[in-house]
Design a protein around this motif. Structure first.
Motif, PDB file in Angstrom:
ATOM      1  N   PRO A 207      -1.984  23.092 -29.250  1.00 33.80           N
ATOM      2  CA  PRO A 207      -1.343  23.726 -28.098  1.00 33.80           C
ATOM      3  C   PRO A 207      -2.338  23.950 -26.969  1.00 33.80           C
ATOM      4  O   PRO A 207      -3.542  24.087 -27.200  1.00 33.80           O
ATOM      5  CB  PRO A 207      -0.843  25.061 -28.677  1.00 33.80           C
TER       6      PRO A 207
ATOM      7  N   ARG B 142      -0.408  28.144 -23.938  1.00 33.29           N
ATOM      8  CA  ARG B 142       0.614  28.252 -24.987  1.00 33.29           C
ATOM      9  C   ARG B 142       0.057  29.016 -26.185  1.00 33.29           C
ATOM     10  O   ARG B 142       0.750  29.862 -26.760  1.00 33.29           O
ATOM     11  CB  ARG B 142       1.077  26.853 -25.414  1.00 33.29           C
TER      12      ARG B 142
ATOM     13  N   GLU C 261      -0.011  32.631 -25.373  1.00 29.84           N
ATOM     14  CA  GLU C 261       1.343  33.187 -25.464  1.00 29.84           C
ATOM     15  C   GLU C 261       1.690  33.532 -26.901  1.00 29.84           C
ATOM     16  O   GLU C 261       2.236  34.612 -27.185  1.00 29.84           O
ATOM     17  CB  GLU C 261       2.345  32.188 -24.901  1.00 29.84           C
ATOM     18  N   ARG C 262       1.387  32.637 -27.827  1.00 33.86           N
ATOM     19  CA  ARG C 262       1.713  32.885 -29.231  1.00 33.86           C
ATOM     20  C   ARG C 262       0.855  34.022 -29.801  1.00 33.86           C
ATOM     21  O   ARG C 262       1.347  34.858 -30.566  1.00 33.86           O
ATOM     22  CB  ARG C 262       1.495  31.614 -30.064  1.00 33.86           C
TER      23      ARG C 262
END
Length: 415
Positions: A10, A14, A17-18
């Motif tokens: 990722p 991203r 974000e996770r």
């Protein structure tokens, strides 16, 4: 033999974000409260990723991380942490790869996930603080034309003794069902099961059929559904038509009926659940979703304006099936009372009777106070019932089951 290529990693944004989502999942008290069994299966994975994140953050990211832990519902803190993590991951790619592997492994196992839309704001448009006395006061549409027999029967079991958010949600659900384009006709039946018909007047002119089935004590969703389906399909020829069992807190899009009817008609299966993940909205997102869908006339609600917890493959909330399959398994197991178990049971029996599928639609679950999920001794309400043991051979959907009296029914709208 050539070595297979590694899956793409990722991007830093991203991954940030996770990682931010895992910080929320590990520390927001709403997560274990929403589904205790899902939390039990997921907690260790949240803790593993969160511990790795805590060991990684420093400087600005450390300060932002600690703010999220102190207030895990504050969206601005989460955006700050995500931005700081994106910069930190770009500076330190090696530990970033290890974090990406930890997230990928956890993602395969968690049953509650987190969604924060880029345009979410906690300042949602206000709705009237109290449920109006009649549905007409909400701007809800009245009777809809009924050319011929409907192909779809939507059955909604219901109880709201507080007269508050659950009734608000039901009215929003009904307005969305009245705002459907294309496809077959549908008919909506609400079954209220309580000691008295508290919402009969509020639903006048909004539902096609209101059924009051008297029952005090614990809510029996299974029996309420059976009463509604038996009543709604009693005049249909054997094997005719489709049924949607819908919770009163689900807000559907404009093409909901047409899309799911086509799936049943063309798919060769008996039952389907149209979603993989159910998004349980927080209170501001709920007000925004209702405002967009009902008051502003939007065909659907964009996920970018929403915040909530995602439940992975819950068994209920919205189930579509052929009417003949419902009756073949004897409907829901009416021994289930209180919270939990009846949806798992009926989906297992329906799947054994005819092919069952899942689709990937969004499912929006409106906010409401959580019910009691265990008995006073801490045990699940229905742990004593053997899953899949119901046959309905002794009857099901009898309105007088708990009283010996006749259930009340309002005249269908448009009649």
């Amino acid at each position: 033999m050539p070595t297979p290529p590694e899956p793409p990693r990722p991007s830093a944004d991203r991954l940030a974000e996770r990682l931010t989502a895992y910080a929320v999942l590990a520390h927001d008290p709403a997560v274990p409260a929403i589904a205790a069994d899902y939390w039990a299966k997921s907690e260790d994975h949240y803790r593993t990723v969160d511990a790795a994140l805590a060991a990684f953050v420093s400087g600005t990211a450390r300060a932002a991380y600690e703010k999220v832990l102190a207030d895990p519902v504050h969206a601005a803190h989460q955006h700050t942490l995500r931005a700081a993590l994106t910069a930190l991951l770009a500076e330190h790619p090696a530990p970033g790869r290890q974090l990406a592997e930890a997230v990928a492994e956890a993602d395969r196992h968690i049953w509650i996930d987190y969604h924060l839309g880029a345009d979410y704001t906690a300042q949602a448009p206000p709705l009237p603080p109290q449920v109006p006395e009649t549905a007409a006061a909400t701007g809800a549409p009245g009777a809809r034309p009924r050319p011929g027999a409907p192909d779809v029967q939507v059955v909604i079991p219901f109880r709201d003794r507080a007269g508050g958010t659950r009734t608000r949600n039901l009215l929003a659900c009904l307005r969305a069902l009245a705002d459907q384009e294309g496809g077959p006709g549908h008919r909506v039946t609400v079954v209220e099961t309580d000691s008295e018909p508290r919402t009969r007047e509020a639903l006048a002119g909004v539902v096609d059929q209101y059924v009051f089935a008297r029952k005090d004590g614990l809510f029996n969703k299974a029996w309420a559904v059976n009463v509604g389906v038996v009543r709604a399909t009693r005049d249909a020829a054997p094997g005719d038509g489709y049924v949607c069992v819908l919770d009163a807190d689900i807000l559907v899009d404009r093409h909901f009926v047409a899309r799911n009817t086509a799936r049943l008609r063309d798919g060769g299966h008996g039952t389907h659940l149209p979603f993989r993940w159910s998004l349980s909205l927080d209170a501001p997102s709920t007000l925004r979703a209702i405002g967009l869908r009902n008051d502003e006339g939007a065909a659907d609600v964009p996920p970018s304006v929403l915040r909530g917890l995602l439940l992975r493959e819950p068994p209920g909330g919205c189930v579509w099936l052929r009417a003949d399959v419902f009756h073949a398994v004897g409907g829901f197991d009416e021994r289930y009372e209180g919270w939990g178990g009846e949806d798992d049971d009926v989906v297992a029996r329906l799947g054994a009777a005819a092919p069952l599928r899942r689709y990937e639609d969004a499912l929006l679950h409106l906010d409401h106070p959580r019910p009691e999920m265990t008995r006073e001794d801490g045990e699940p309400f229905n742990a004593h019932i053997e899953l899949g043991s119901w046959t309905g051979e002794h009857g099901y959907g009898v309105p007088e089951r708990f009283t010996g009296t006749t259930a009340g029914e309002a005249a269908p709208t448009g009649s």
